[in-house]
Scaffold this motif. Structure first.
Motif, mmCIF file in Angstrom:
data_model
loop_
_atom_site.group_PDB
_atom_site.id
_atom_site.type_symbol
_atom_site.label_atom_id
_atom_site.label_comp_id
_atom_site.label_asym_id
_atom_site.label_seq_id
_atom_site.Cartn_x
_atom_site.Cartn_y
_atom_site.Cartn_z
ATOM 1 N N THR A 1 -119.635 52.934 -30.686
ATOM 2 C CA THR A 1 -119.749 51.848 -31.660
ATOM 3 C C THR A 1 -119.256 50.511 -31.131
ATOM 4 O O THR A 1 -119.278 49.523 -31.865
ATOM 5 C CB THR A 1 -118.973 52.183 -32.945
ATOM 6 N N GLY A 2 -118.802 50.454 -29.874
ATOM 7 C CA GLY A 2 -118.382 49.168 -29.342
ATOM 8 C C GLY A 2 -117.209 49.261 -28.395
ATOM 9 O O GLY A 2 -116.765 50.345 -28.014
ATOM 10 N N SER A 3 -116.718 48.085 -28.023
ATOM 11 C CA SER A 3 -115.636 47.968 -27.049
ATOM 12 C C SER A 3 -114.509 47.113 -27.612
ATOM 13 O O SER A 3 -114.748 46.161 -28.355
ATOM 14 C CB SER A 3 -116.148 47.317 -25.750
ATOM 15 N N ASP A 4 -113.278 47.459 -27.220
ATOM 16 C CA ASP A 4 -112.089 46.751 -27.687
ATOM 17 C C ASP A 4 -111.267 46.304 -26.486
ATOM 18 O O ASP A 4 -111.312 46.912 -25.415
ATOM 19 C CB ASP A 4 -111.207 47.661 -28.554
ATOM 20 N N VAL A 5 -110.471 45.262 -26.687
ATOM 21 C CA VAL A 5 -109.562 44.783 -25.663
ATOM 22 C C VAL A 5 -108.161 44.681 -26.250
ATOM 23 O O VAL A 5 -107.990 44.361 -27.437
ATOM 24 C CB VAL A 5 -110.013 43.415 -25.101
#
Length: 296
Positions: A268-272
Motif C-alpha cells: 500500500t505504499g512506502s514510509d520514511v
C-alpha cells in the motif's frame, strides 16, 4: 518506475552500489542491472521456472546466492560466480517438514539460512564457503510457540550485522518475536515484541544499522490497509519498544546510509522515518515488496 522486461513479482533485492543491483522473484526469475536500473538482464538458472526466489544475497556484479522457498525440495540455494551465466545448485532441502524462508551473509564466505520450525524449533543451516556447501547448525535454539513461523516476504526475516550478530523475526503465533545470536548462529535468545501476531500477521522484515539499533516492521498481509505499529531496538534486539505507525502492512525496511533515517515498503505504499523509527510518514503509494539502500 523502470521497466525490467519481466512479468515476475520481485521479492528479493541486493543493492551492491548505486550502479549494480540484483533482484529475484517468482517464475525462477533473477535480474541484474549494472547501469543504475536503466536496463536489466534476466540471468536466472535454466529450468527453474517453477521456483520462487524470495531472497538474493549478492557480493558484487559477478557473485551472488539465491534462495527458493517451499516445502521439501522446493527450498534450494544456487550460487553464481559469473553474473548469472552459470549457476550451481548447492543446497536442496531433503526434509519434508522444513520450509526455508530467507538467508543472510556475515561476509563473502559465512552465511546462514532459516527454516520454519522442525520438531518444535526453528532450523538454521550455515555455510563457510560462500554458499557452496551447507550444514545444519545443531546449536542452542529456544522452542517455537504454537503456530509460529517466519514470513518469506522480502528476504529480510533473517539479517546480520556483518560481524557476529544475526537476528530473525517471526509471527503466526500468539507473539511476534525476534531471535538474536551473538555467535553467528550457534546459539540464540528470543524476545517478544509489541507488533501484533496471528495466522497472517507478525514481523516481516528487520534492519539493523549497527549492532545496537534495529527496526522491525510487519502487520497483517490479509489486512494490508490497516495502520501498523512498528518496533525499534536500541540494545541489539534484546528488547523492542513500540515505534511509530506506518501507513499499512509493510514487508521491507532498510536504513539509509547516515543518521537515523530509514525507509519501509509494502503493497500500500512506502514510509520514511527521520528519527530512528519513533515516527513514520507515508510518502508514496506504489506497491513494493522489498527495499535495500546502498551504502554510498
Amino acid at each position: 518506475l523502470t521497466p525490467t522486461g519481466s512479468q515476475a513479482r520481485l521479492r528479493g533485492v541486493s543493492a551492491i552500489s548505486a550502479r549494480v543491483a540484483w533482484a529475484s522473484g517468482s517464475l525462477g526469475t533473477v535480474l541484474l542491472t549494472t547501469d543504475r536500473g536503466r536496463t536489466w538482464q534476466s540471468v536466472g538458472p535454466p529450468g527453474a521456472g517453477a521456483l520462487q526466489f524470495r531472497d538474493i544475497e549478492a557480493f558484487d556484479d559477478d557473485h551472488a546466492a539465491i534462495l527458493s522457498i517451499g516445502n521439501g525440495g522446493d527450498s534450494r540455494v544456487y550460487v553464481t560466480d559469473d553474473a548469472g551465466q552459470h549457476w550451481t545448485q548447492t543446497f536442496t532441502n531433503d526434509d519434508p517438514n522444513a520450509f526455508y524462508d530467507c538467508m543472510t551473509f556475515f561476509d563473502r564466505k559465512r552465511g546462514l539460512a532459516l527454516s520454519d520450525p522442525v520438531g518444535g524449533k526453528f532450523r538454521i543451516i550455515a555455510t563457510a564457503d560462500g554458499g557452496r556447501s551447507w550444514s545444519v547448525v545443531n546449536g542452542q535454539m529456544p522452542p517455537a510457540i504454537d503456530g509460529e513461523f517466519a514470513f518469506a516476504a522480502s528476504g529480510q526475516c533473517l539479517v546480520s550485522d556483518h560481524g557476529k550478530r544475526a537476528w530473525f523475526a517471526t509471527g503466526g503465533g500468539a507473539q511476534a518475536r525476534v531471535f538474536r545470536s551473538d555467535d553467528r548462529g550457534q546459539s540464540w535468545e528470543v524476545s517478544a515484541t509489541p507488533i501484533r501476531s496471528g495466522p497472517s500477521a507478525g514481523i516481516f522484515a528487520l534492519a539493523f544499522r549497527d549492532p545496537q539499533h534495529g527496526l522491525a516492521v510487519g502487520g497483517d498481509f490479509a489486512l494490508p490497509d490497516n495502520g501498523v505499529v512498528s518496533a525499534r531496538s536500541t540494545n541489539g534486539g534484546k528488547r523492542f519498544r513500540p515505534g511509530g505507525v506506518t501507513g499499512g502492512y509493510r514487508s521491507g525496511v532498510d536504513w539509509l546510509p547516515h543518521g537515523q533515517r530509514a525507509v519501509a515498503v509494502g503493497p500500500t505504499g512506502s514510509d520514511v522515518t527521520l528519527d530512528g523509527g519513533r515516527h513514520w510518514r507515508t510518502f508514496d503509494t506504489t506497491s513494493l515488496d522489498s527495499v535495500e539502500c546502498t551504502r554510498e
